[in-house]
Design a protein around this motif. Structure first.
Motif, short mmCIF file in Angstrom:
data_model
loop_
_atom_site.label_atom_id
_atom_site.label_comp_id
_atom_site.label_asym_id
_atom_site.label_seq_id
_atom_site.Cartn_x
_atom_site.Cartn_y
_atom_site.Cartn_z
N UNK A 150 -23.33 -25.08 -49.42
CA UNK A 150 -22.72 -24.99 -48.10
C UNK A 150 -23.34 -23.95 -47.19
N UNK A 151 -24.38 -23.26 -47.65
CA UNK A 151 -24.98 -22.20 -46.86
C UNK A 151 -26.46 -22.48 -46.63
N UNK A 152 -26.82 -22.67 -45.35
CA UNK A 152 -28.19 -22.98 -44.99
C UNK A 152 -28.33 -24.43 -44.57
N UNK A 153 -29.56 -24.83 -44.26
CA UNK A 153 -29.83 -26.21 -43.86
C UNK A 153 -29.94 -27.12 -45.08
N UNK A 154 -30.68 -26.67 -46.07
CA UNK A 154 -30.83 -27.40 -47.34
C UNK A 154 -30.32 -26.49 -48.44
N UNK A 155 -29.37 -26.97 -49.24
CA UNK A 155 -28.76 -26.09 -50.25
C UNK A 155 -28.44 -26.84 -51.53
N UNK A 156 -28.32 -26.09 -52.62
CA UNK A 156 -27.94 -26.67 -53.91
C UNK A 156 -26.53 -27.24 -53.82
N UNK A 157 -26.33 -28.41 -54.40
CA UNK A 157 -25.00 -29.01 -54.38
C UNK A 157 -24.71 -29.87 -55.60
N UNK A 158 -25.66 -29.92 -56.53
CA UNK A 158 -25.45 -30.72 -57.74
C UNK A 158 -25.48 -29.85 -58.99
#
Length: 718
Positions: free
Chosen positions: A633-641
């Motif tokens: 949820x932080x930045x343009x491209x972020x870890x989510x998996x």
């Protein structure tokens, strides 16, 4: 005649040559180690067979275990194979057993609908026997798994050899999308803080750069500084600095060498929401209570492990069978303990004292260092209450010690809600490390709760002193490294750091000189502290809470070493292992080095330490080789998996991604899971990461990495 002979020969060659030039390629065999000549990787033993696989005489042999019900509860598997639609596959293998049993052989998708290529059950005899199975792929899947399932059968040793799975094509090479070549902190920069970026470029001389605002106006220009090839990424890079620009705003970008960065803001409040969000994970990881949508929207779920079917529950947990341990520790027949509550440690449903200890300690330190939010105390108490239940009661073997962990007796699959976990649960033998974690965390908790709840504080202190005394009486009871069935081992055979930490916390809380730890060197490792190296926790608290001059000077000295190391890194991270191999949970190590820098800033008031800490977090939020923010949820491209059984959107679209403010483990040179070992082989350290739920070695979430993020988030907002 001569001419005719040459012509005839040439014609013959023309006819023969194509047979060699266009010979059909060898059929593709997906099995990379089917002979087990020396190693077992990438084969994995799951469930009842977990941790029991070895290469014996050129065969892969595994103890199938006991106490399982379904075939898939105990199995030997080769994961992350490719299934292609309409492609025919042929499996050939040889197998034997010590006690003949039925074995189910299945090649299928390992998630979703479990689309199956073939499945067959064979009674495998004692003599080596060869089998062949065939089937056709029904869909395109990257998570195919070949499994030999023997759960629910008599215990035996199953041995496998000469395995091949022929058909289809190999995976295309894994190439991460790294976006623009200019790497920035995508969350942004503080107006009065350092502002740097890294440019990936073939150029070896300085190149012009420009900072542009959201309206497209150029507001600052300069030239880059060549840095050569970065050892941690293998990239030729240059850096640039725009710290002198302090105007708040959003939509800024940096352009250099024909590339433009992702947009970012400059502002004083850019981390304000992170201070809150970094703590959400602790609430959603709570065990033994319903998670309310009103508190964590989108994450509501039923209480896990409270004894409601199919759960066995944590209300009366027996001990793991004594046979699991090499020493003579036993748990009385019929003994069970209520260990309800606490936080699930990570992706699984285990609860570990050594991980809970450092995590709750960092939240306690965050409170002591200025974040006096009462909601933080509520979360801290949830875990402290659990830690108290893990102390062995009077009258039992090793009374006063702490059980090392409570886990399922075998591994569960993904996804799985805690309330749907049907596995039996077990307490694992006490350990000295766990006992000292309890002593340290409870002693710190006692001084934090003394004003608001003196009765609770007294209970914590009593538990802490009892635990410390028990640890001194049992100073070398180590968690077995082989105890991996159903949960991580968290083995640690050096507990000098735990003794130091516990003594420091007891001394600060009681002022009893008997607890004062000797001022020893080596509390700070430039590779970062973590659950297995915790002396730094005691040293930091002695410096900040006890105002100990030696401790304060050692913090400052450690910070100076980190600054010297950081300045050599083109991406600005205060982390560079001498071996150039990044650790499991490297993001946690980086953040804990930021904690050291930030503490030095608080002790001295000097900007050099504050600026180093601020620069240190840039790599977490996007200024890195992969151009990704590791915080959901932080930045343009972020870890989510990140790997989780609860936040498994990648596998089940009805489930959520991890909560905003959850940090991924980060690059791990060890590639300790089958997926990363397969797809990332040969990676430079910063490229040893995949945002994939199956890459648990690089993309797991844990409470102790988020506790470091939480501590740092409070520093960033002050």
């Amino acid at each position: 005649m001569r001419r005719s002979l040459i012509t005839a020969t040439a014609a013959a060659l023309l006819l023969v040559t194509p047979a060699f030039a266009y010979a059909a390629p060898e059929p593709y065999n997906q099995v990379t180690n089917g002979t087990f000549d020396a190693v077992t990787a990438p084969w994995v033993a799951y469930g009842g067979a977990s941790g029991k696989l070895s290469a014996v005489g050129g065969q892969g042999c595994v103890d199938t275990g006991t106490g399982t019900i379904n075939p898939w509860d105990s199995m030997l598997a080769l994961p992350y194979l490719r299934i292609q639609n309409g492609v025919s596959y042929t499996l050939t293998f040889s197998a034997r057993t010590t006690v003949p049993i039925p074995v189910t052989i299945v090649f299928q998708q390992n998630s979703g609908a479990y689309s199956t290529v073939f499945a067959s059950t064979k009674t495998v005899p004692a003599s080596m026997t060869t089998y062949t199975l065939t089937g056709t792929g029904k869909g395109e899947f990257a998570d195919g798994q070949l499994g030999f399932q023997f759960g629910g059968q008599a215990r035996t040793t199953f041995c496998l050899d000469d395995v091949s799975l022929v058909g289809g094509e190999p995976f295309p090479p894994y190439v991460p999308d790294t976006g623009p070549r200019v790497r920035v902190n995508q969350v942004g920069y503080l107006p009065d803080g350092p502002k740097a970026a890294t440019v990936v470029t073939a150029a070896t001389v300085p190149v012009p750069w420009r900072l542009t605002d959201a309206a497209g106006r150029v507001v600052r220009t300069g030239k880059t500084t060549p840095r050569g090839v970065d050892a941690s990424s293998g990239q030729n890079v240059q850096t640039l600095d725009f710290s002198g620009f302090t105007k708040a705003g959003s939509g800024y970008t940096v352009t250099a060498d024909g590339a433009t960065s992702y947009p970012f803001p400059i502002g004083r409040d850019i981390y304000a929401s992170l201070r809150r969000d970094s703590k959400t994970l602790f609430y959603t990881q709570r065990s033994g209570t319903p998670i309310l949508d009103a508190v964590a929207p989108g994450y509501a779920r039923a209480a896990g492990h409270v004894g409601v079917a199919p759960n066995r529950g944590d209300t009366a947990v027996p001990c793991l069978a004594p046979a699991a341990f090499a020493d003579n520790w036993t748990c009385p027949a019929g003994y069970a303990r209520d260990v309800t509550g606490g936080w699930y440690d990570a992706a699984d449903h285990g609860k570990y004292v050594v991980n809970g200890g450092i995590a709750v300690a960092q939240l306690l330190s965050e409170f002591e260092n200025g974040n006096r939010d009462p909601r933080l105390l509520d979360e801290i108490r949830w875990e402290l209450d659990f830690l108290l239940t893990m102390q062995v009661p009077d009258g039992q073997p090793m009374a006063g010690m702490a059980y090392h962990k409570i886990t399922d007796t075998s591994w569960t699959g993904l996804p799985l809600a805690p309330a749907a976990d049907a596995k039996p649960r077990a307490l694992h033998r006490p350990s000295t490390a766990a006992t000292l974690n309890l002593a340290a965390a409870a002693a710190q908790g006692a001084r934090v709760f003394k004003k608001t709840d003196p009765e609770y504080a007294a209970r914590l202190l009593a538990a802490a002193t009892t635990a410390y005394t028990a640890a001194r009486a049992n100073p070398a009871v180590y968690a077995p490294a082989a105890d991996t069935a159903g949960g991580g081992a968290y083995a640690d055979s050096d507990v000098t750091d735990e003794f130091y930490w516990a003594a420091a916390e007891l001394f600060i809380t009681t002022r009893n000189a008997a607890y004062r730890p000797a001022p020893t060197a080596g509390a700070f490792d430039p590779d970062g502290f973590y659950w297995g190296s915790v002396a730094a926790l005691g040293r930091l608290d002695l410096a900040t809470q006890n105002h100990d001059p030696f401790a304060a000077l050692s913090v400052i000295a450690a910070a100076e070493k980190l600054i010297a190391l950081q300045r050599k890194q083109p991406y600005g991270q205060p982390y560079a292992p001498a071996t150039n191999r990044w650790a499991w949970g490297s993001n946690g190590n980086i953040l804990n080095n930021v904690v050291v820098l930030a503490t030095a800033a608080r002790l001295t008031g000097l900007d050099r330490y504050r600026d180093a800490a601020l620069t240190g977090v840039d790599v977490i939020f996007g200024r890195n080789a992969l151009n990704i923010s590791y915080v959901t949820g932080y930045g343009t491209v972020y870890s989510q998996n990140q790997q989780s059984r609860m936040y498994a959107h990648q596998l089940d679209a009805t489930l959520p991604h991890p909560p905003a403010g959850t940090i991924a483990g980060g690059p791990n040179s060890g590639l300790n899971d089958p997926l990363s070992a397969l797809r990332l082989a040969g990676c430079a350290p910063q490229f040893c990461y995949m945002d994939d739920i199956n890459s648990y070695a690089t993309n797991e979430l844990t409470i102790n990495w988020n506790s470091a993020l939480s501590w740092v988030s409070s520093f960033l907002t002050h």
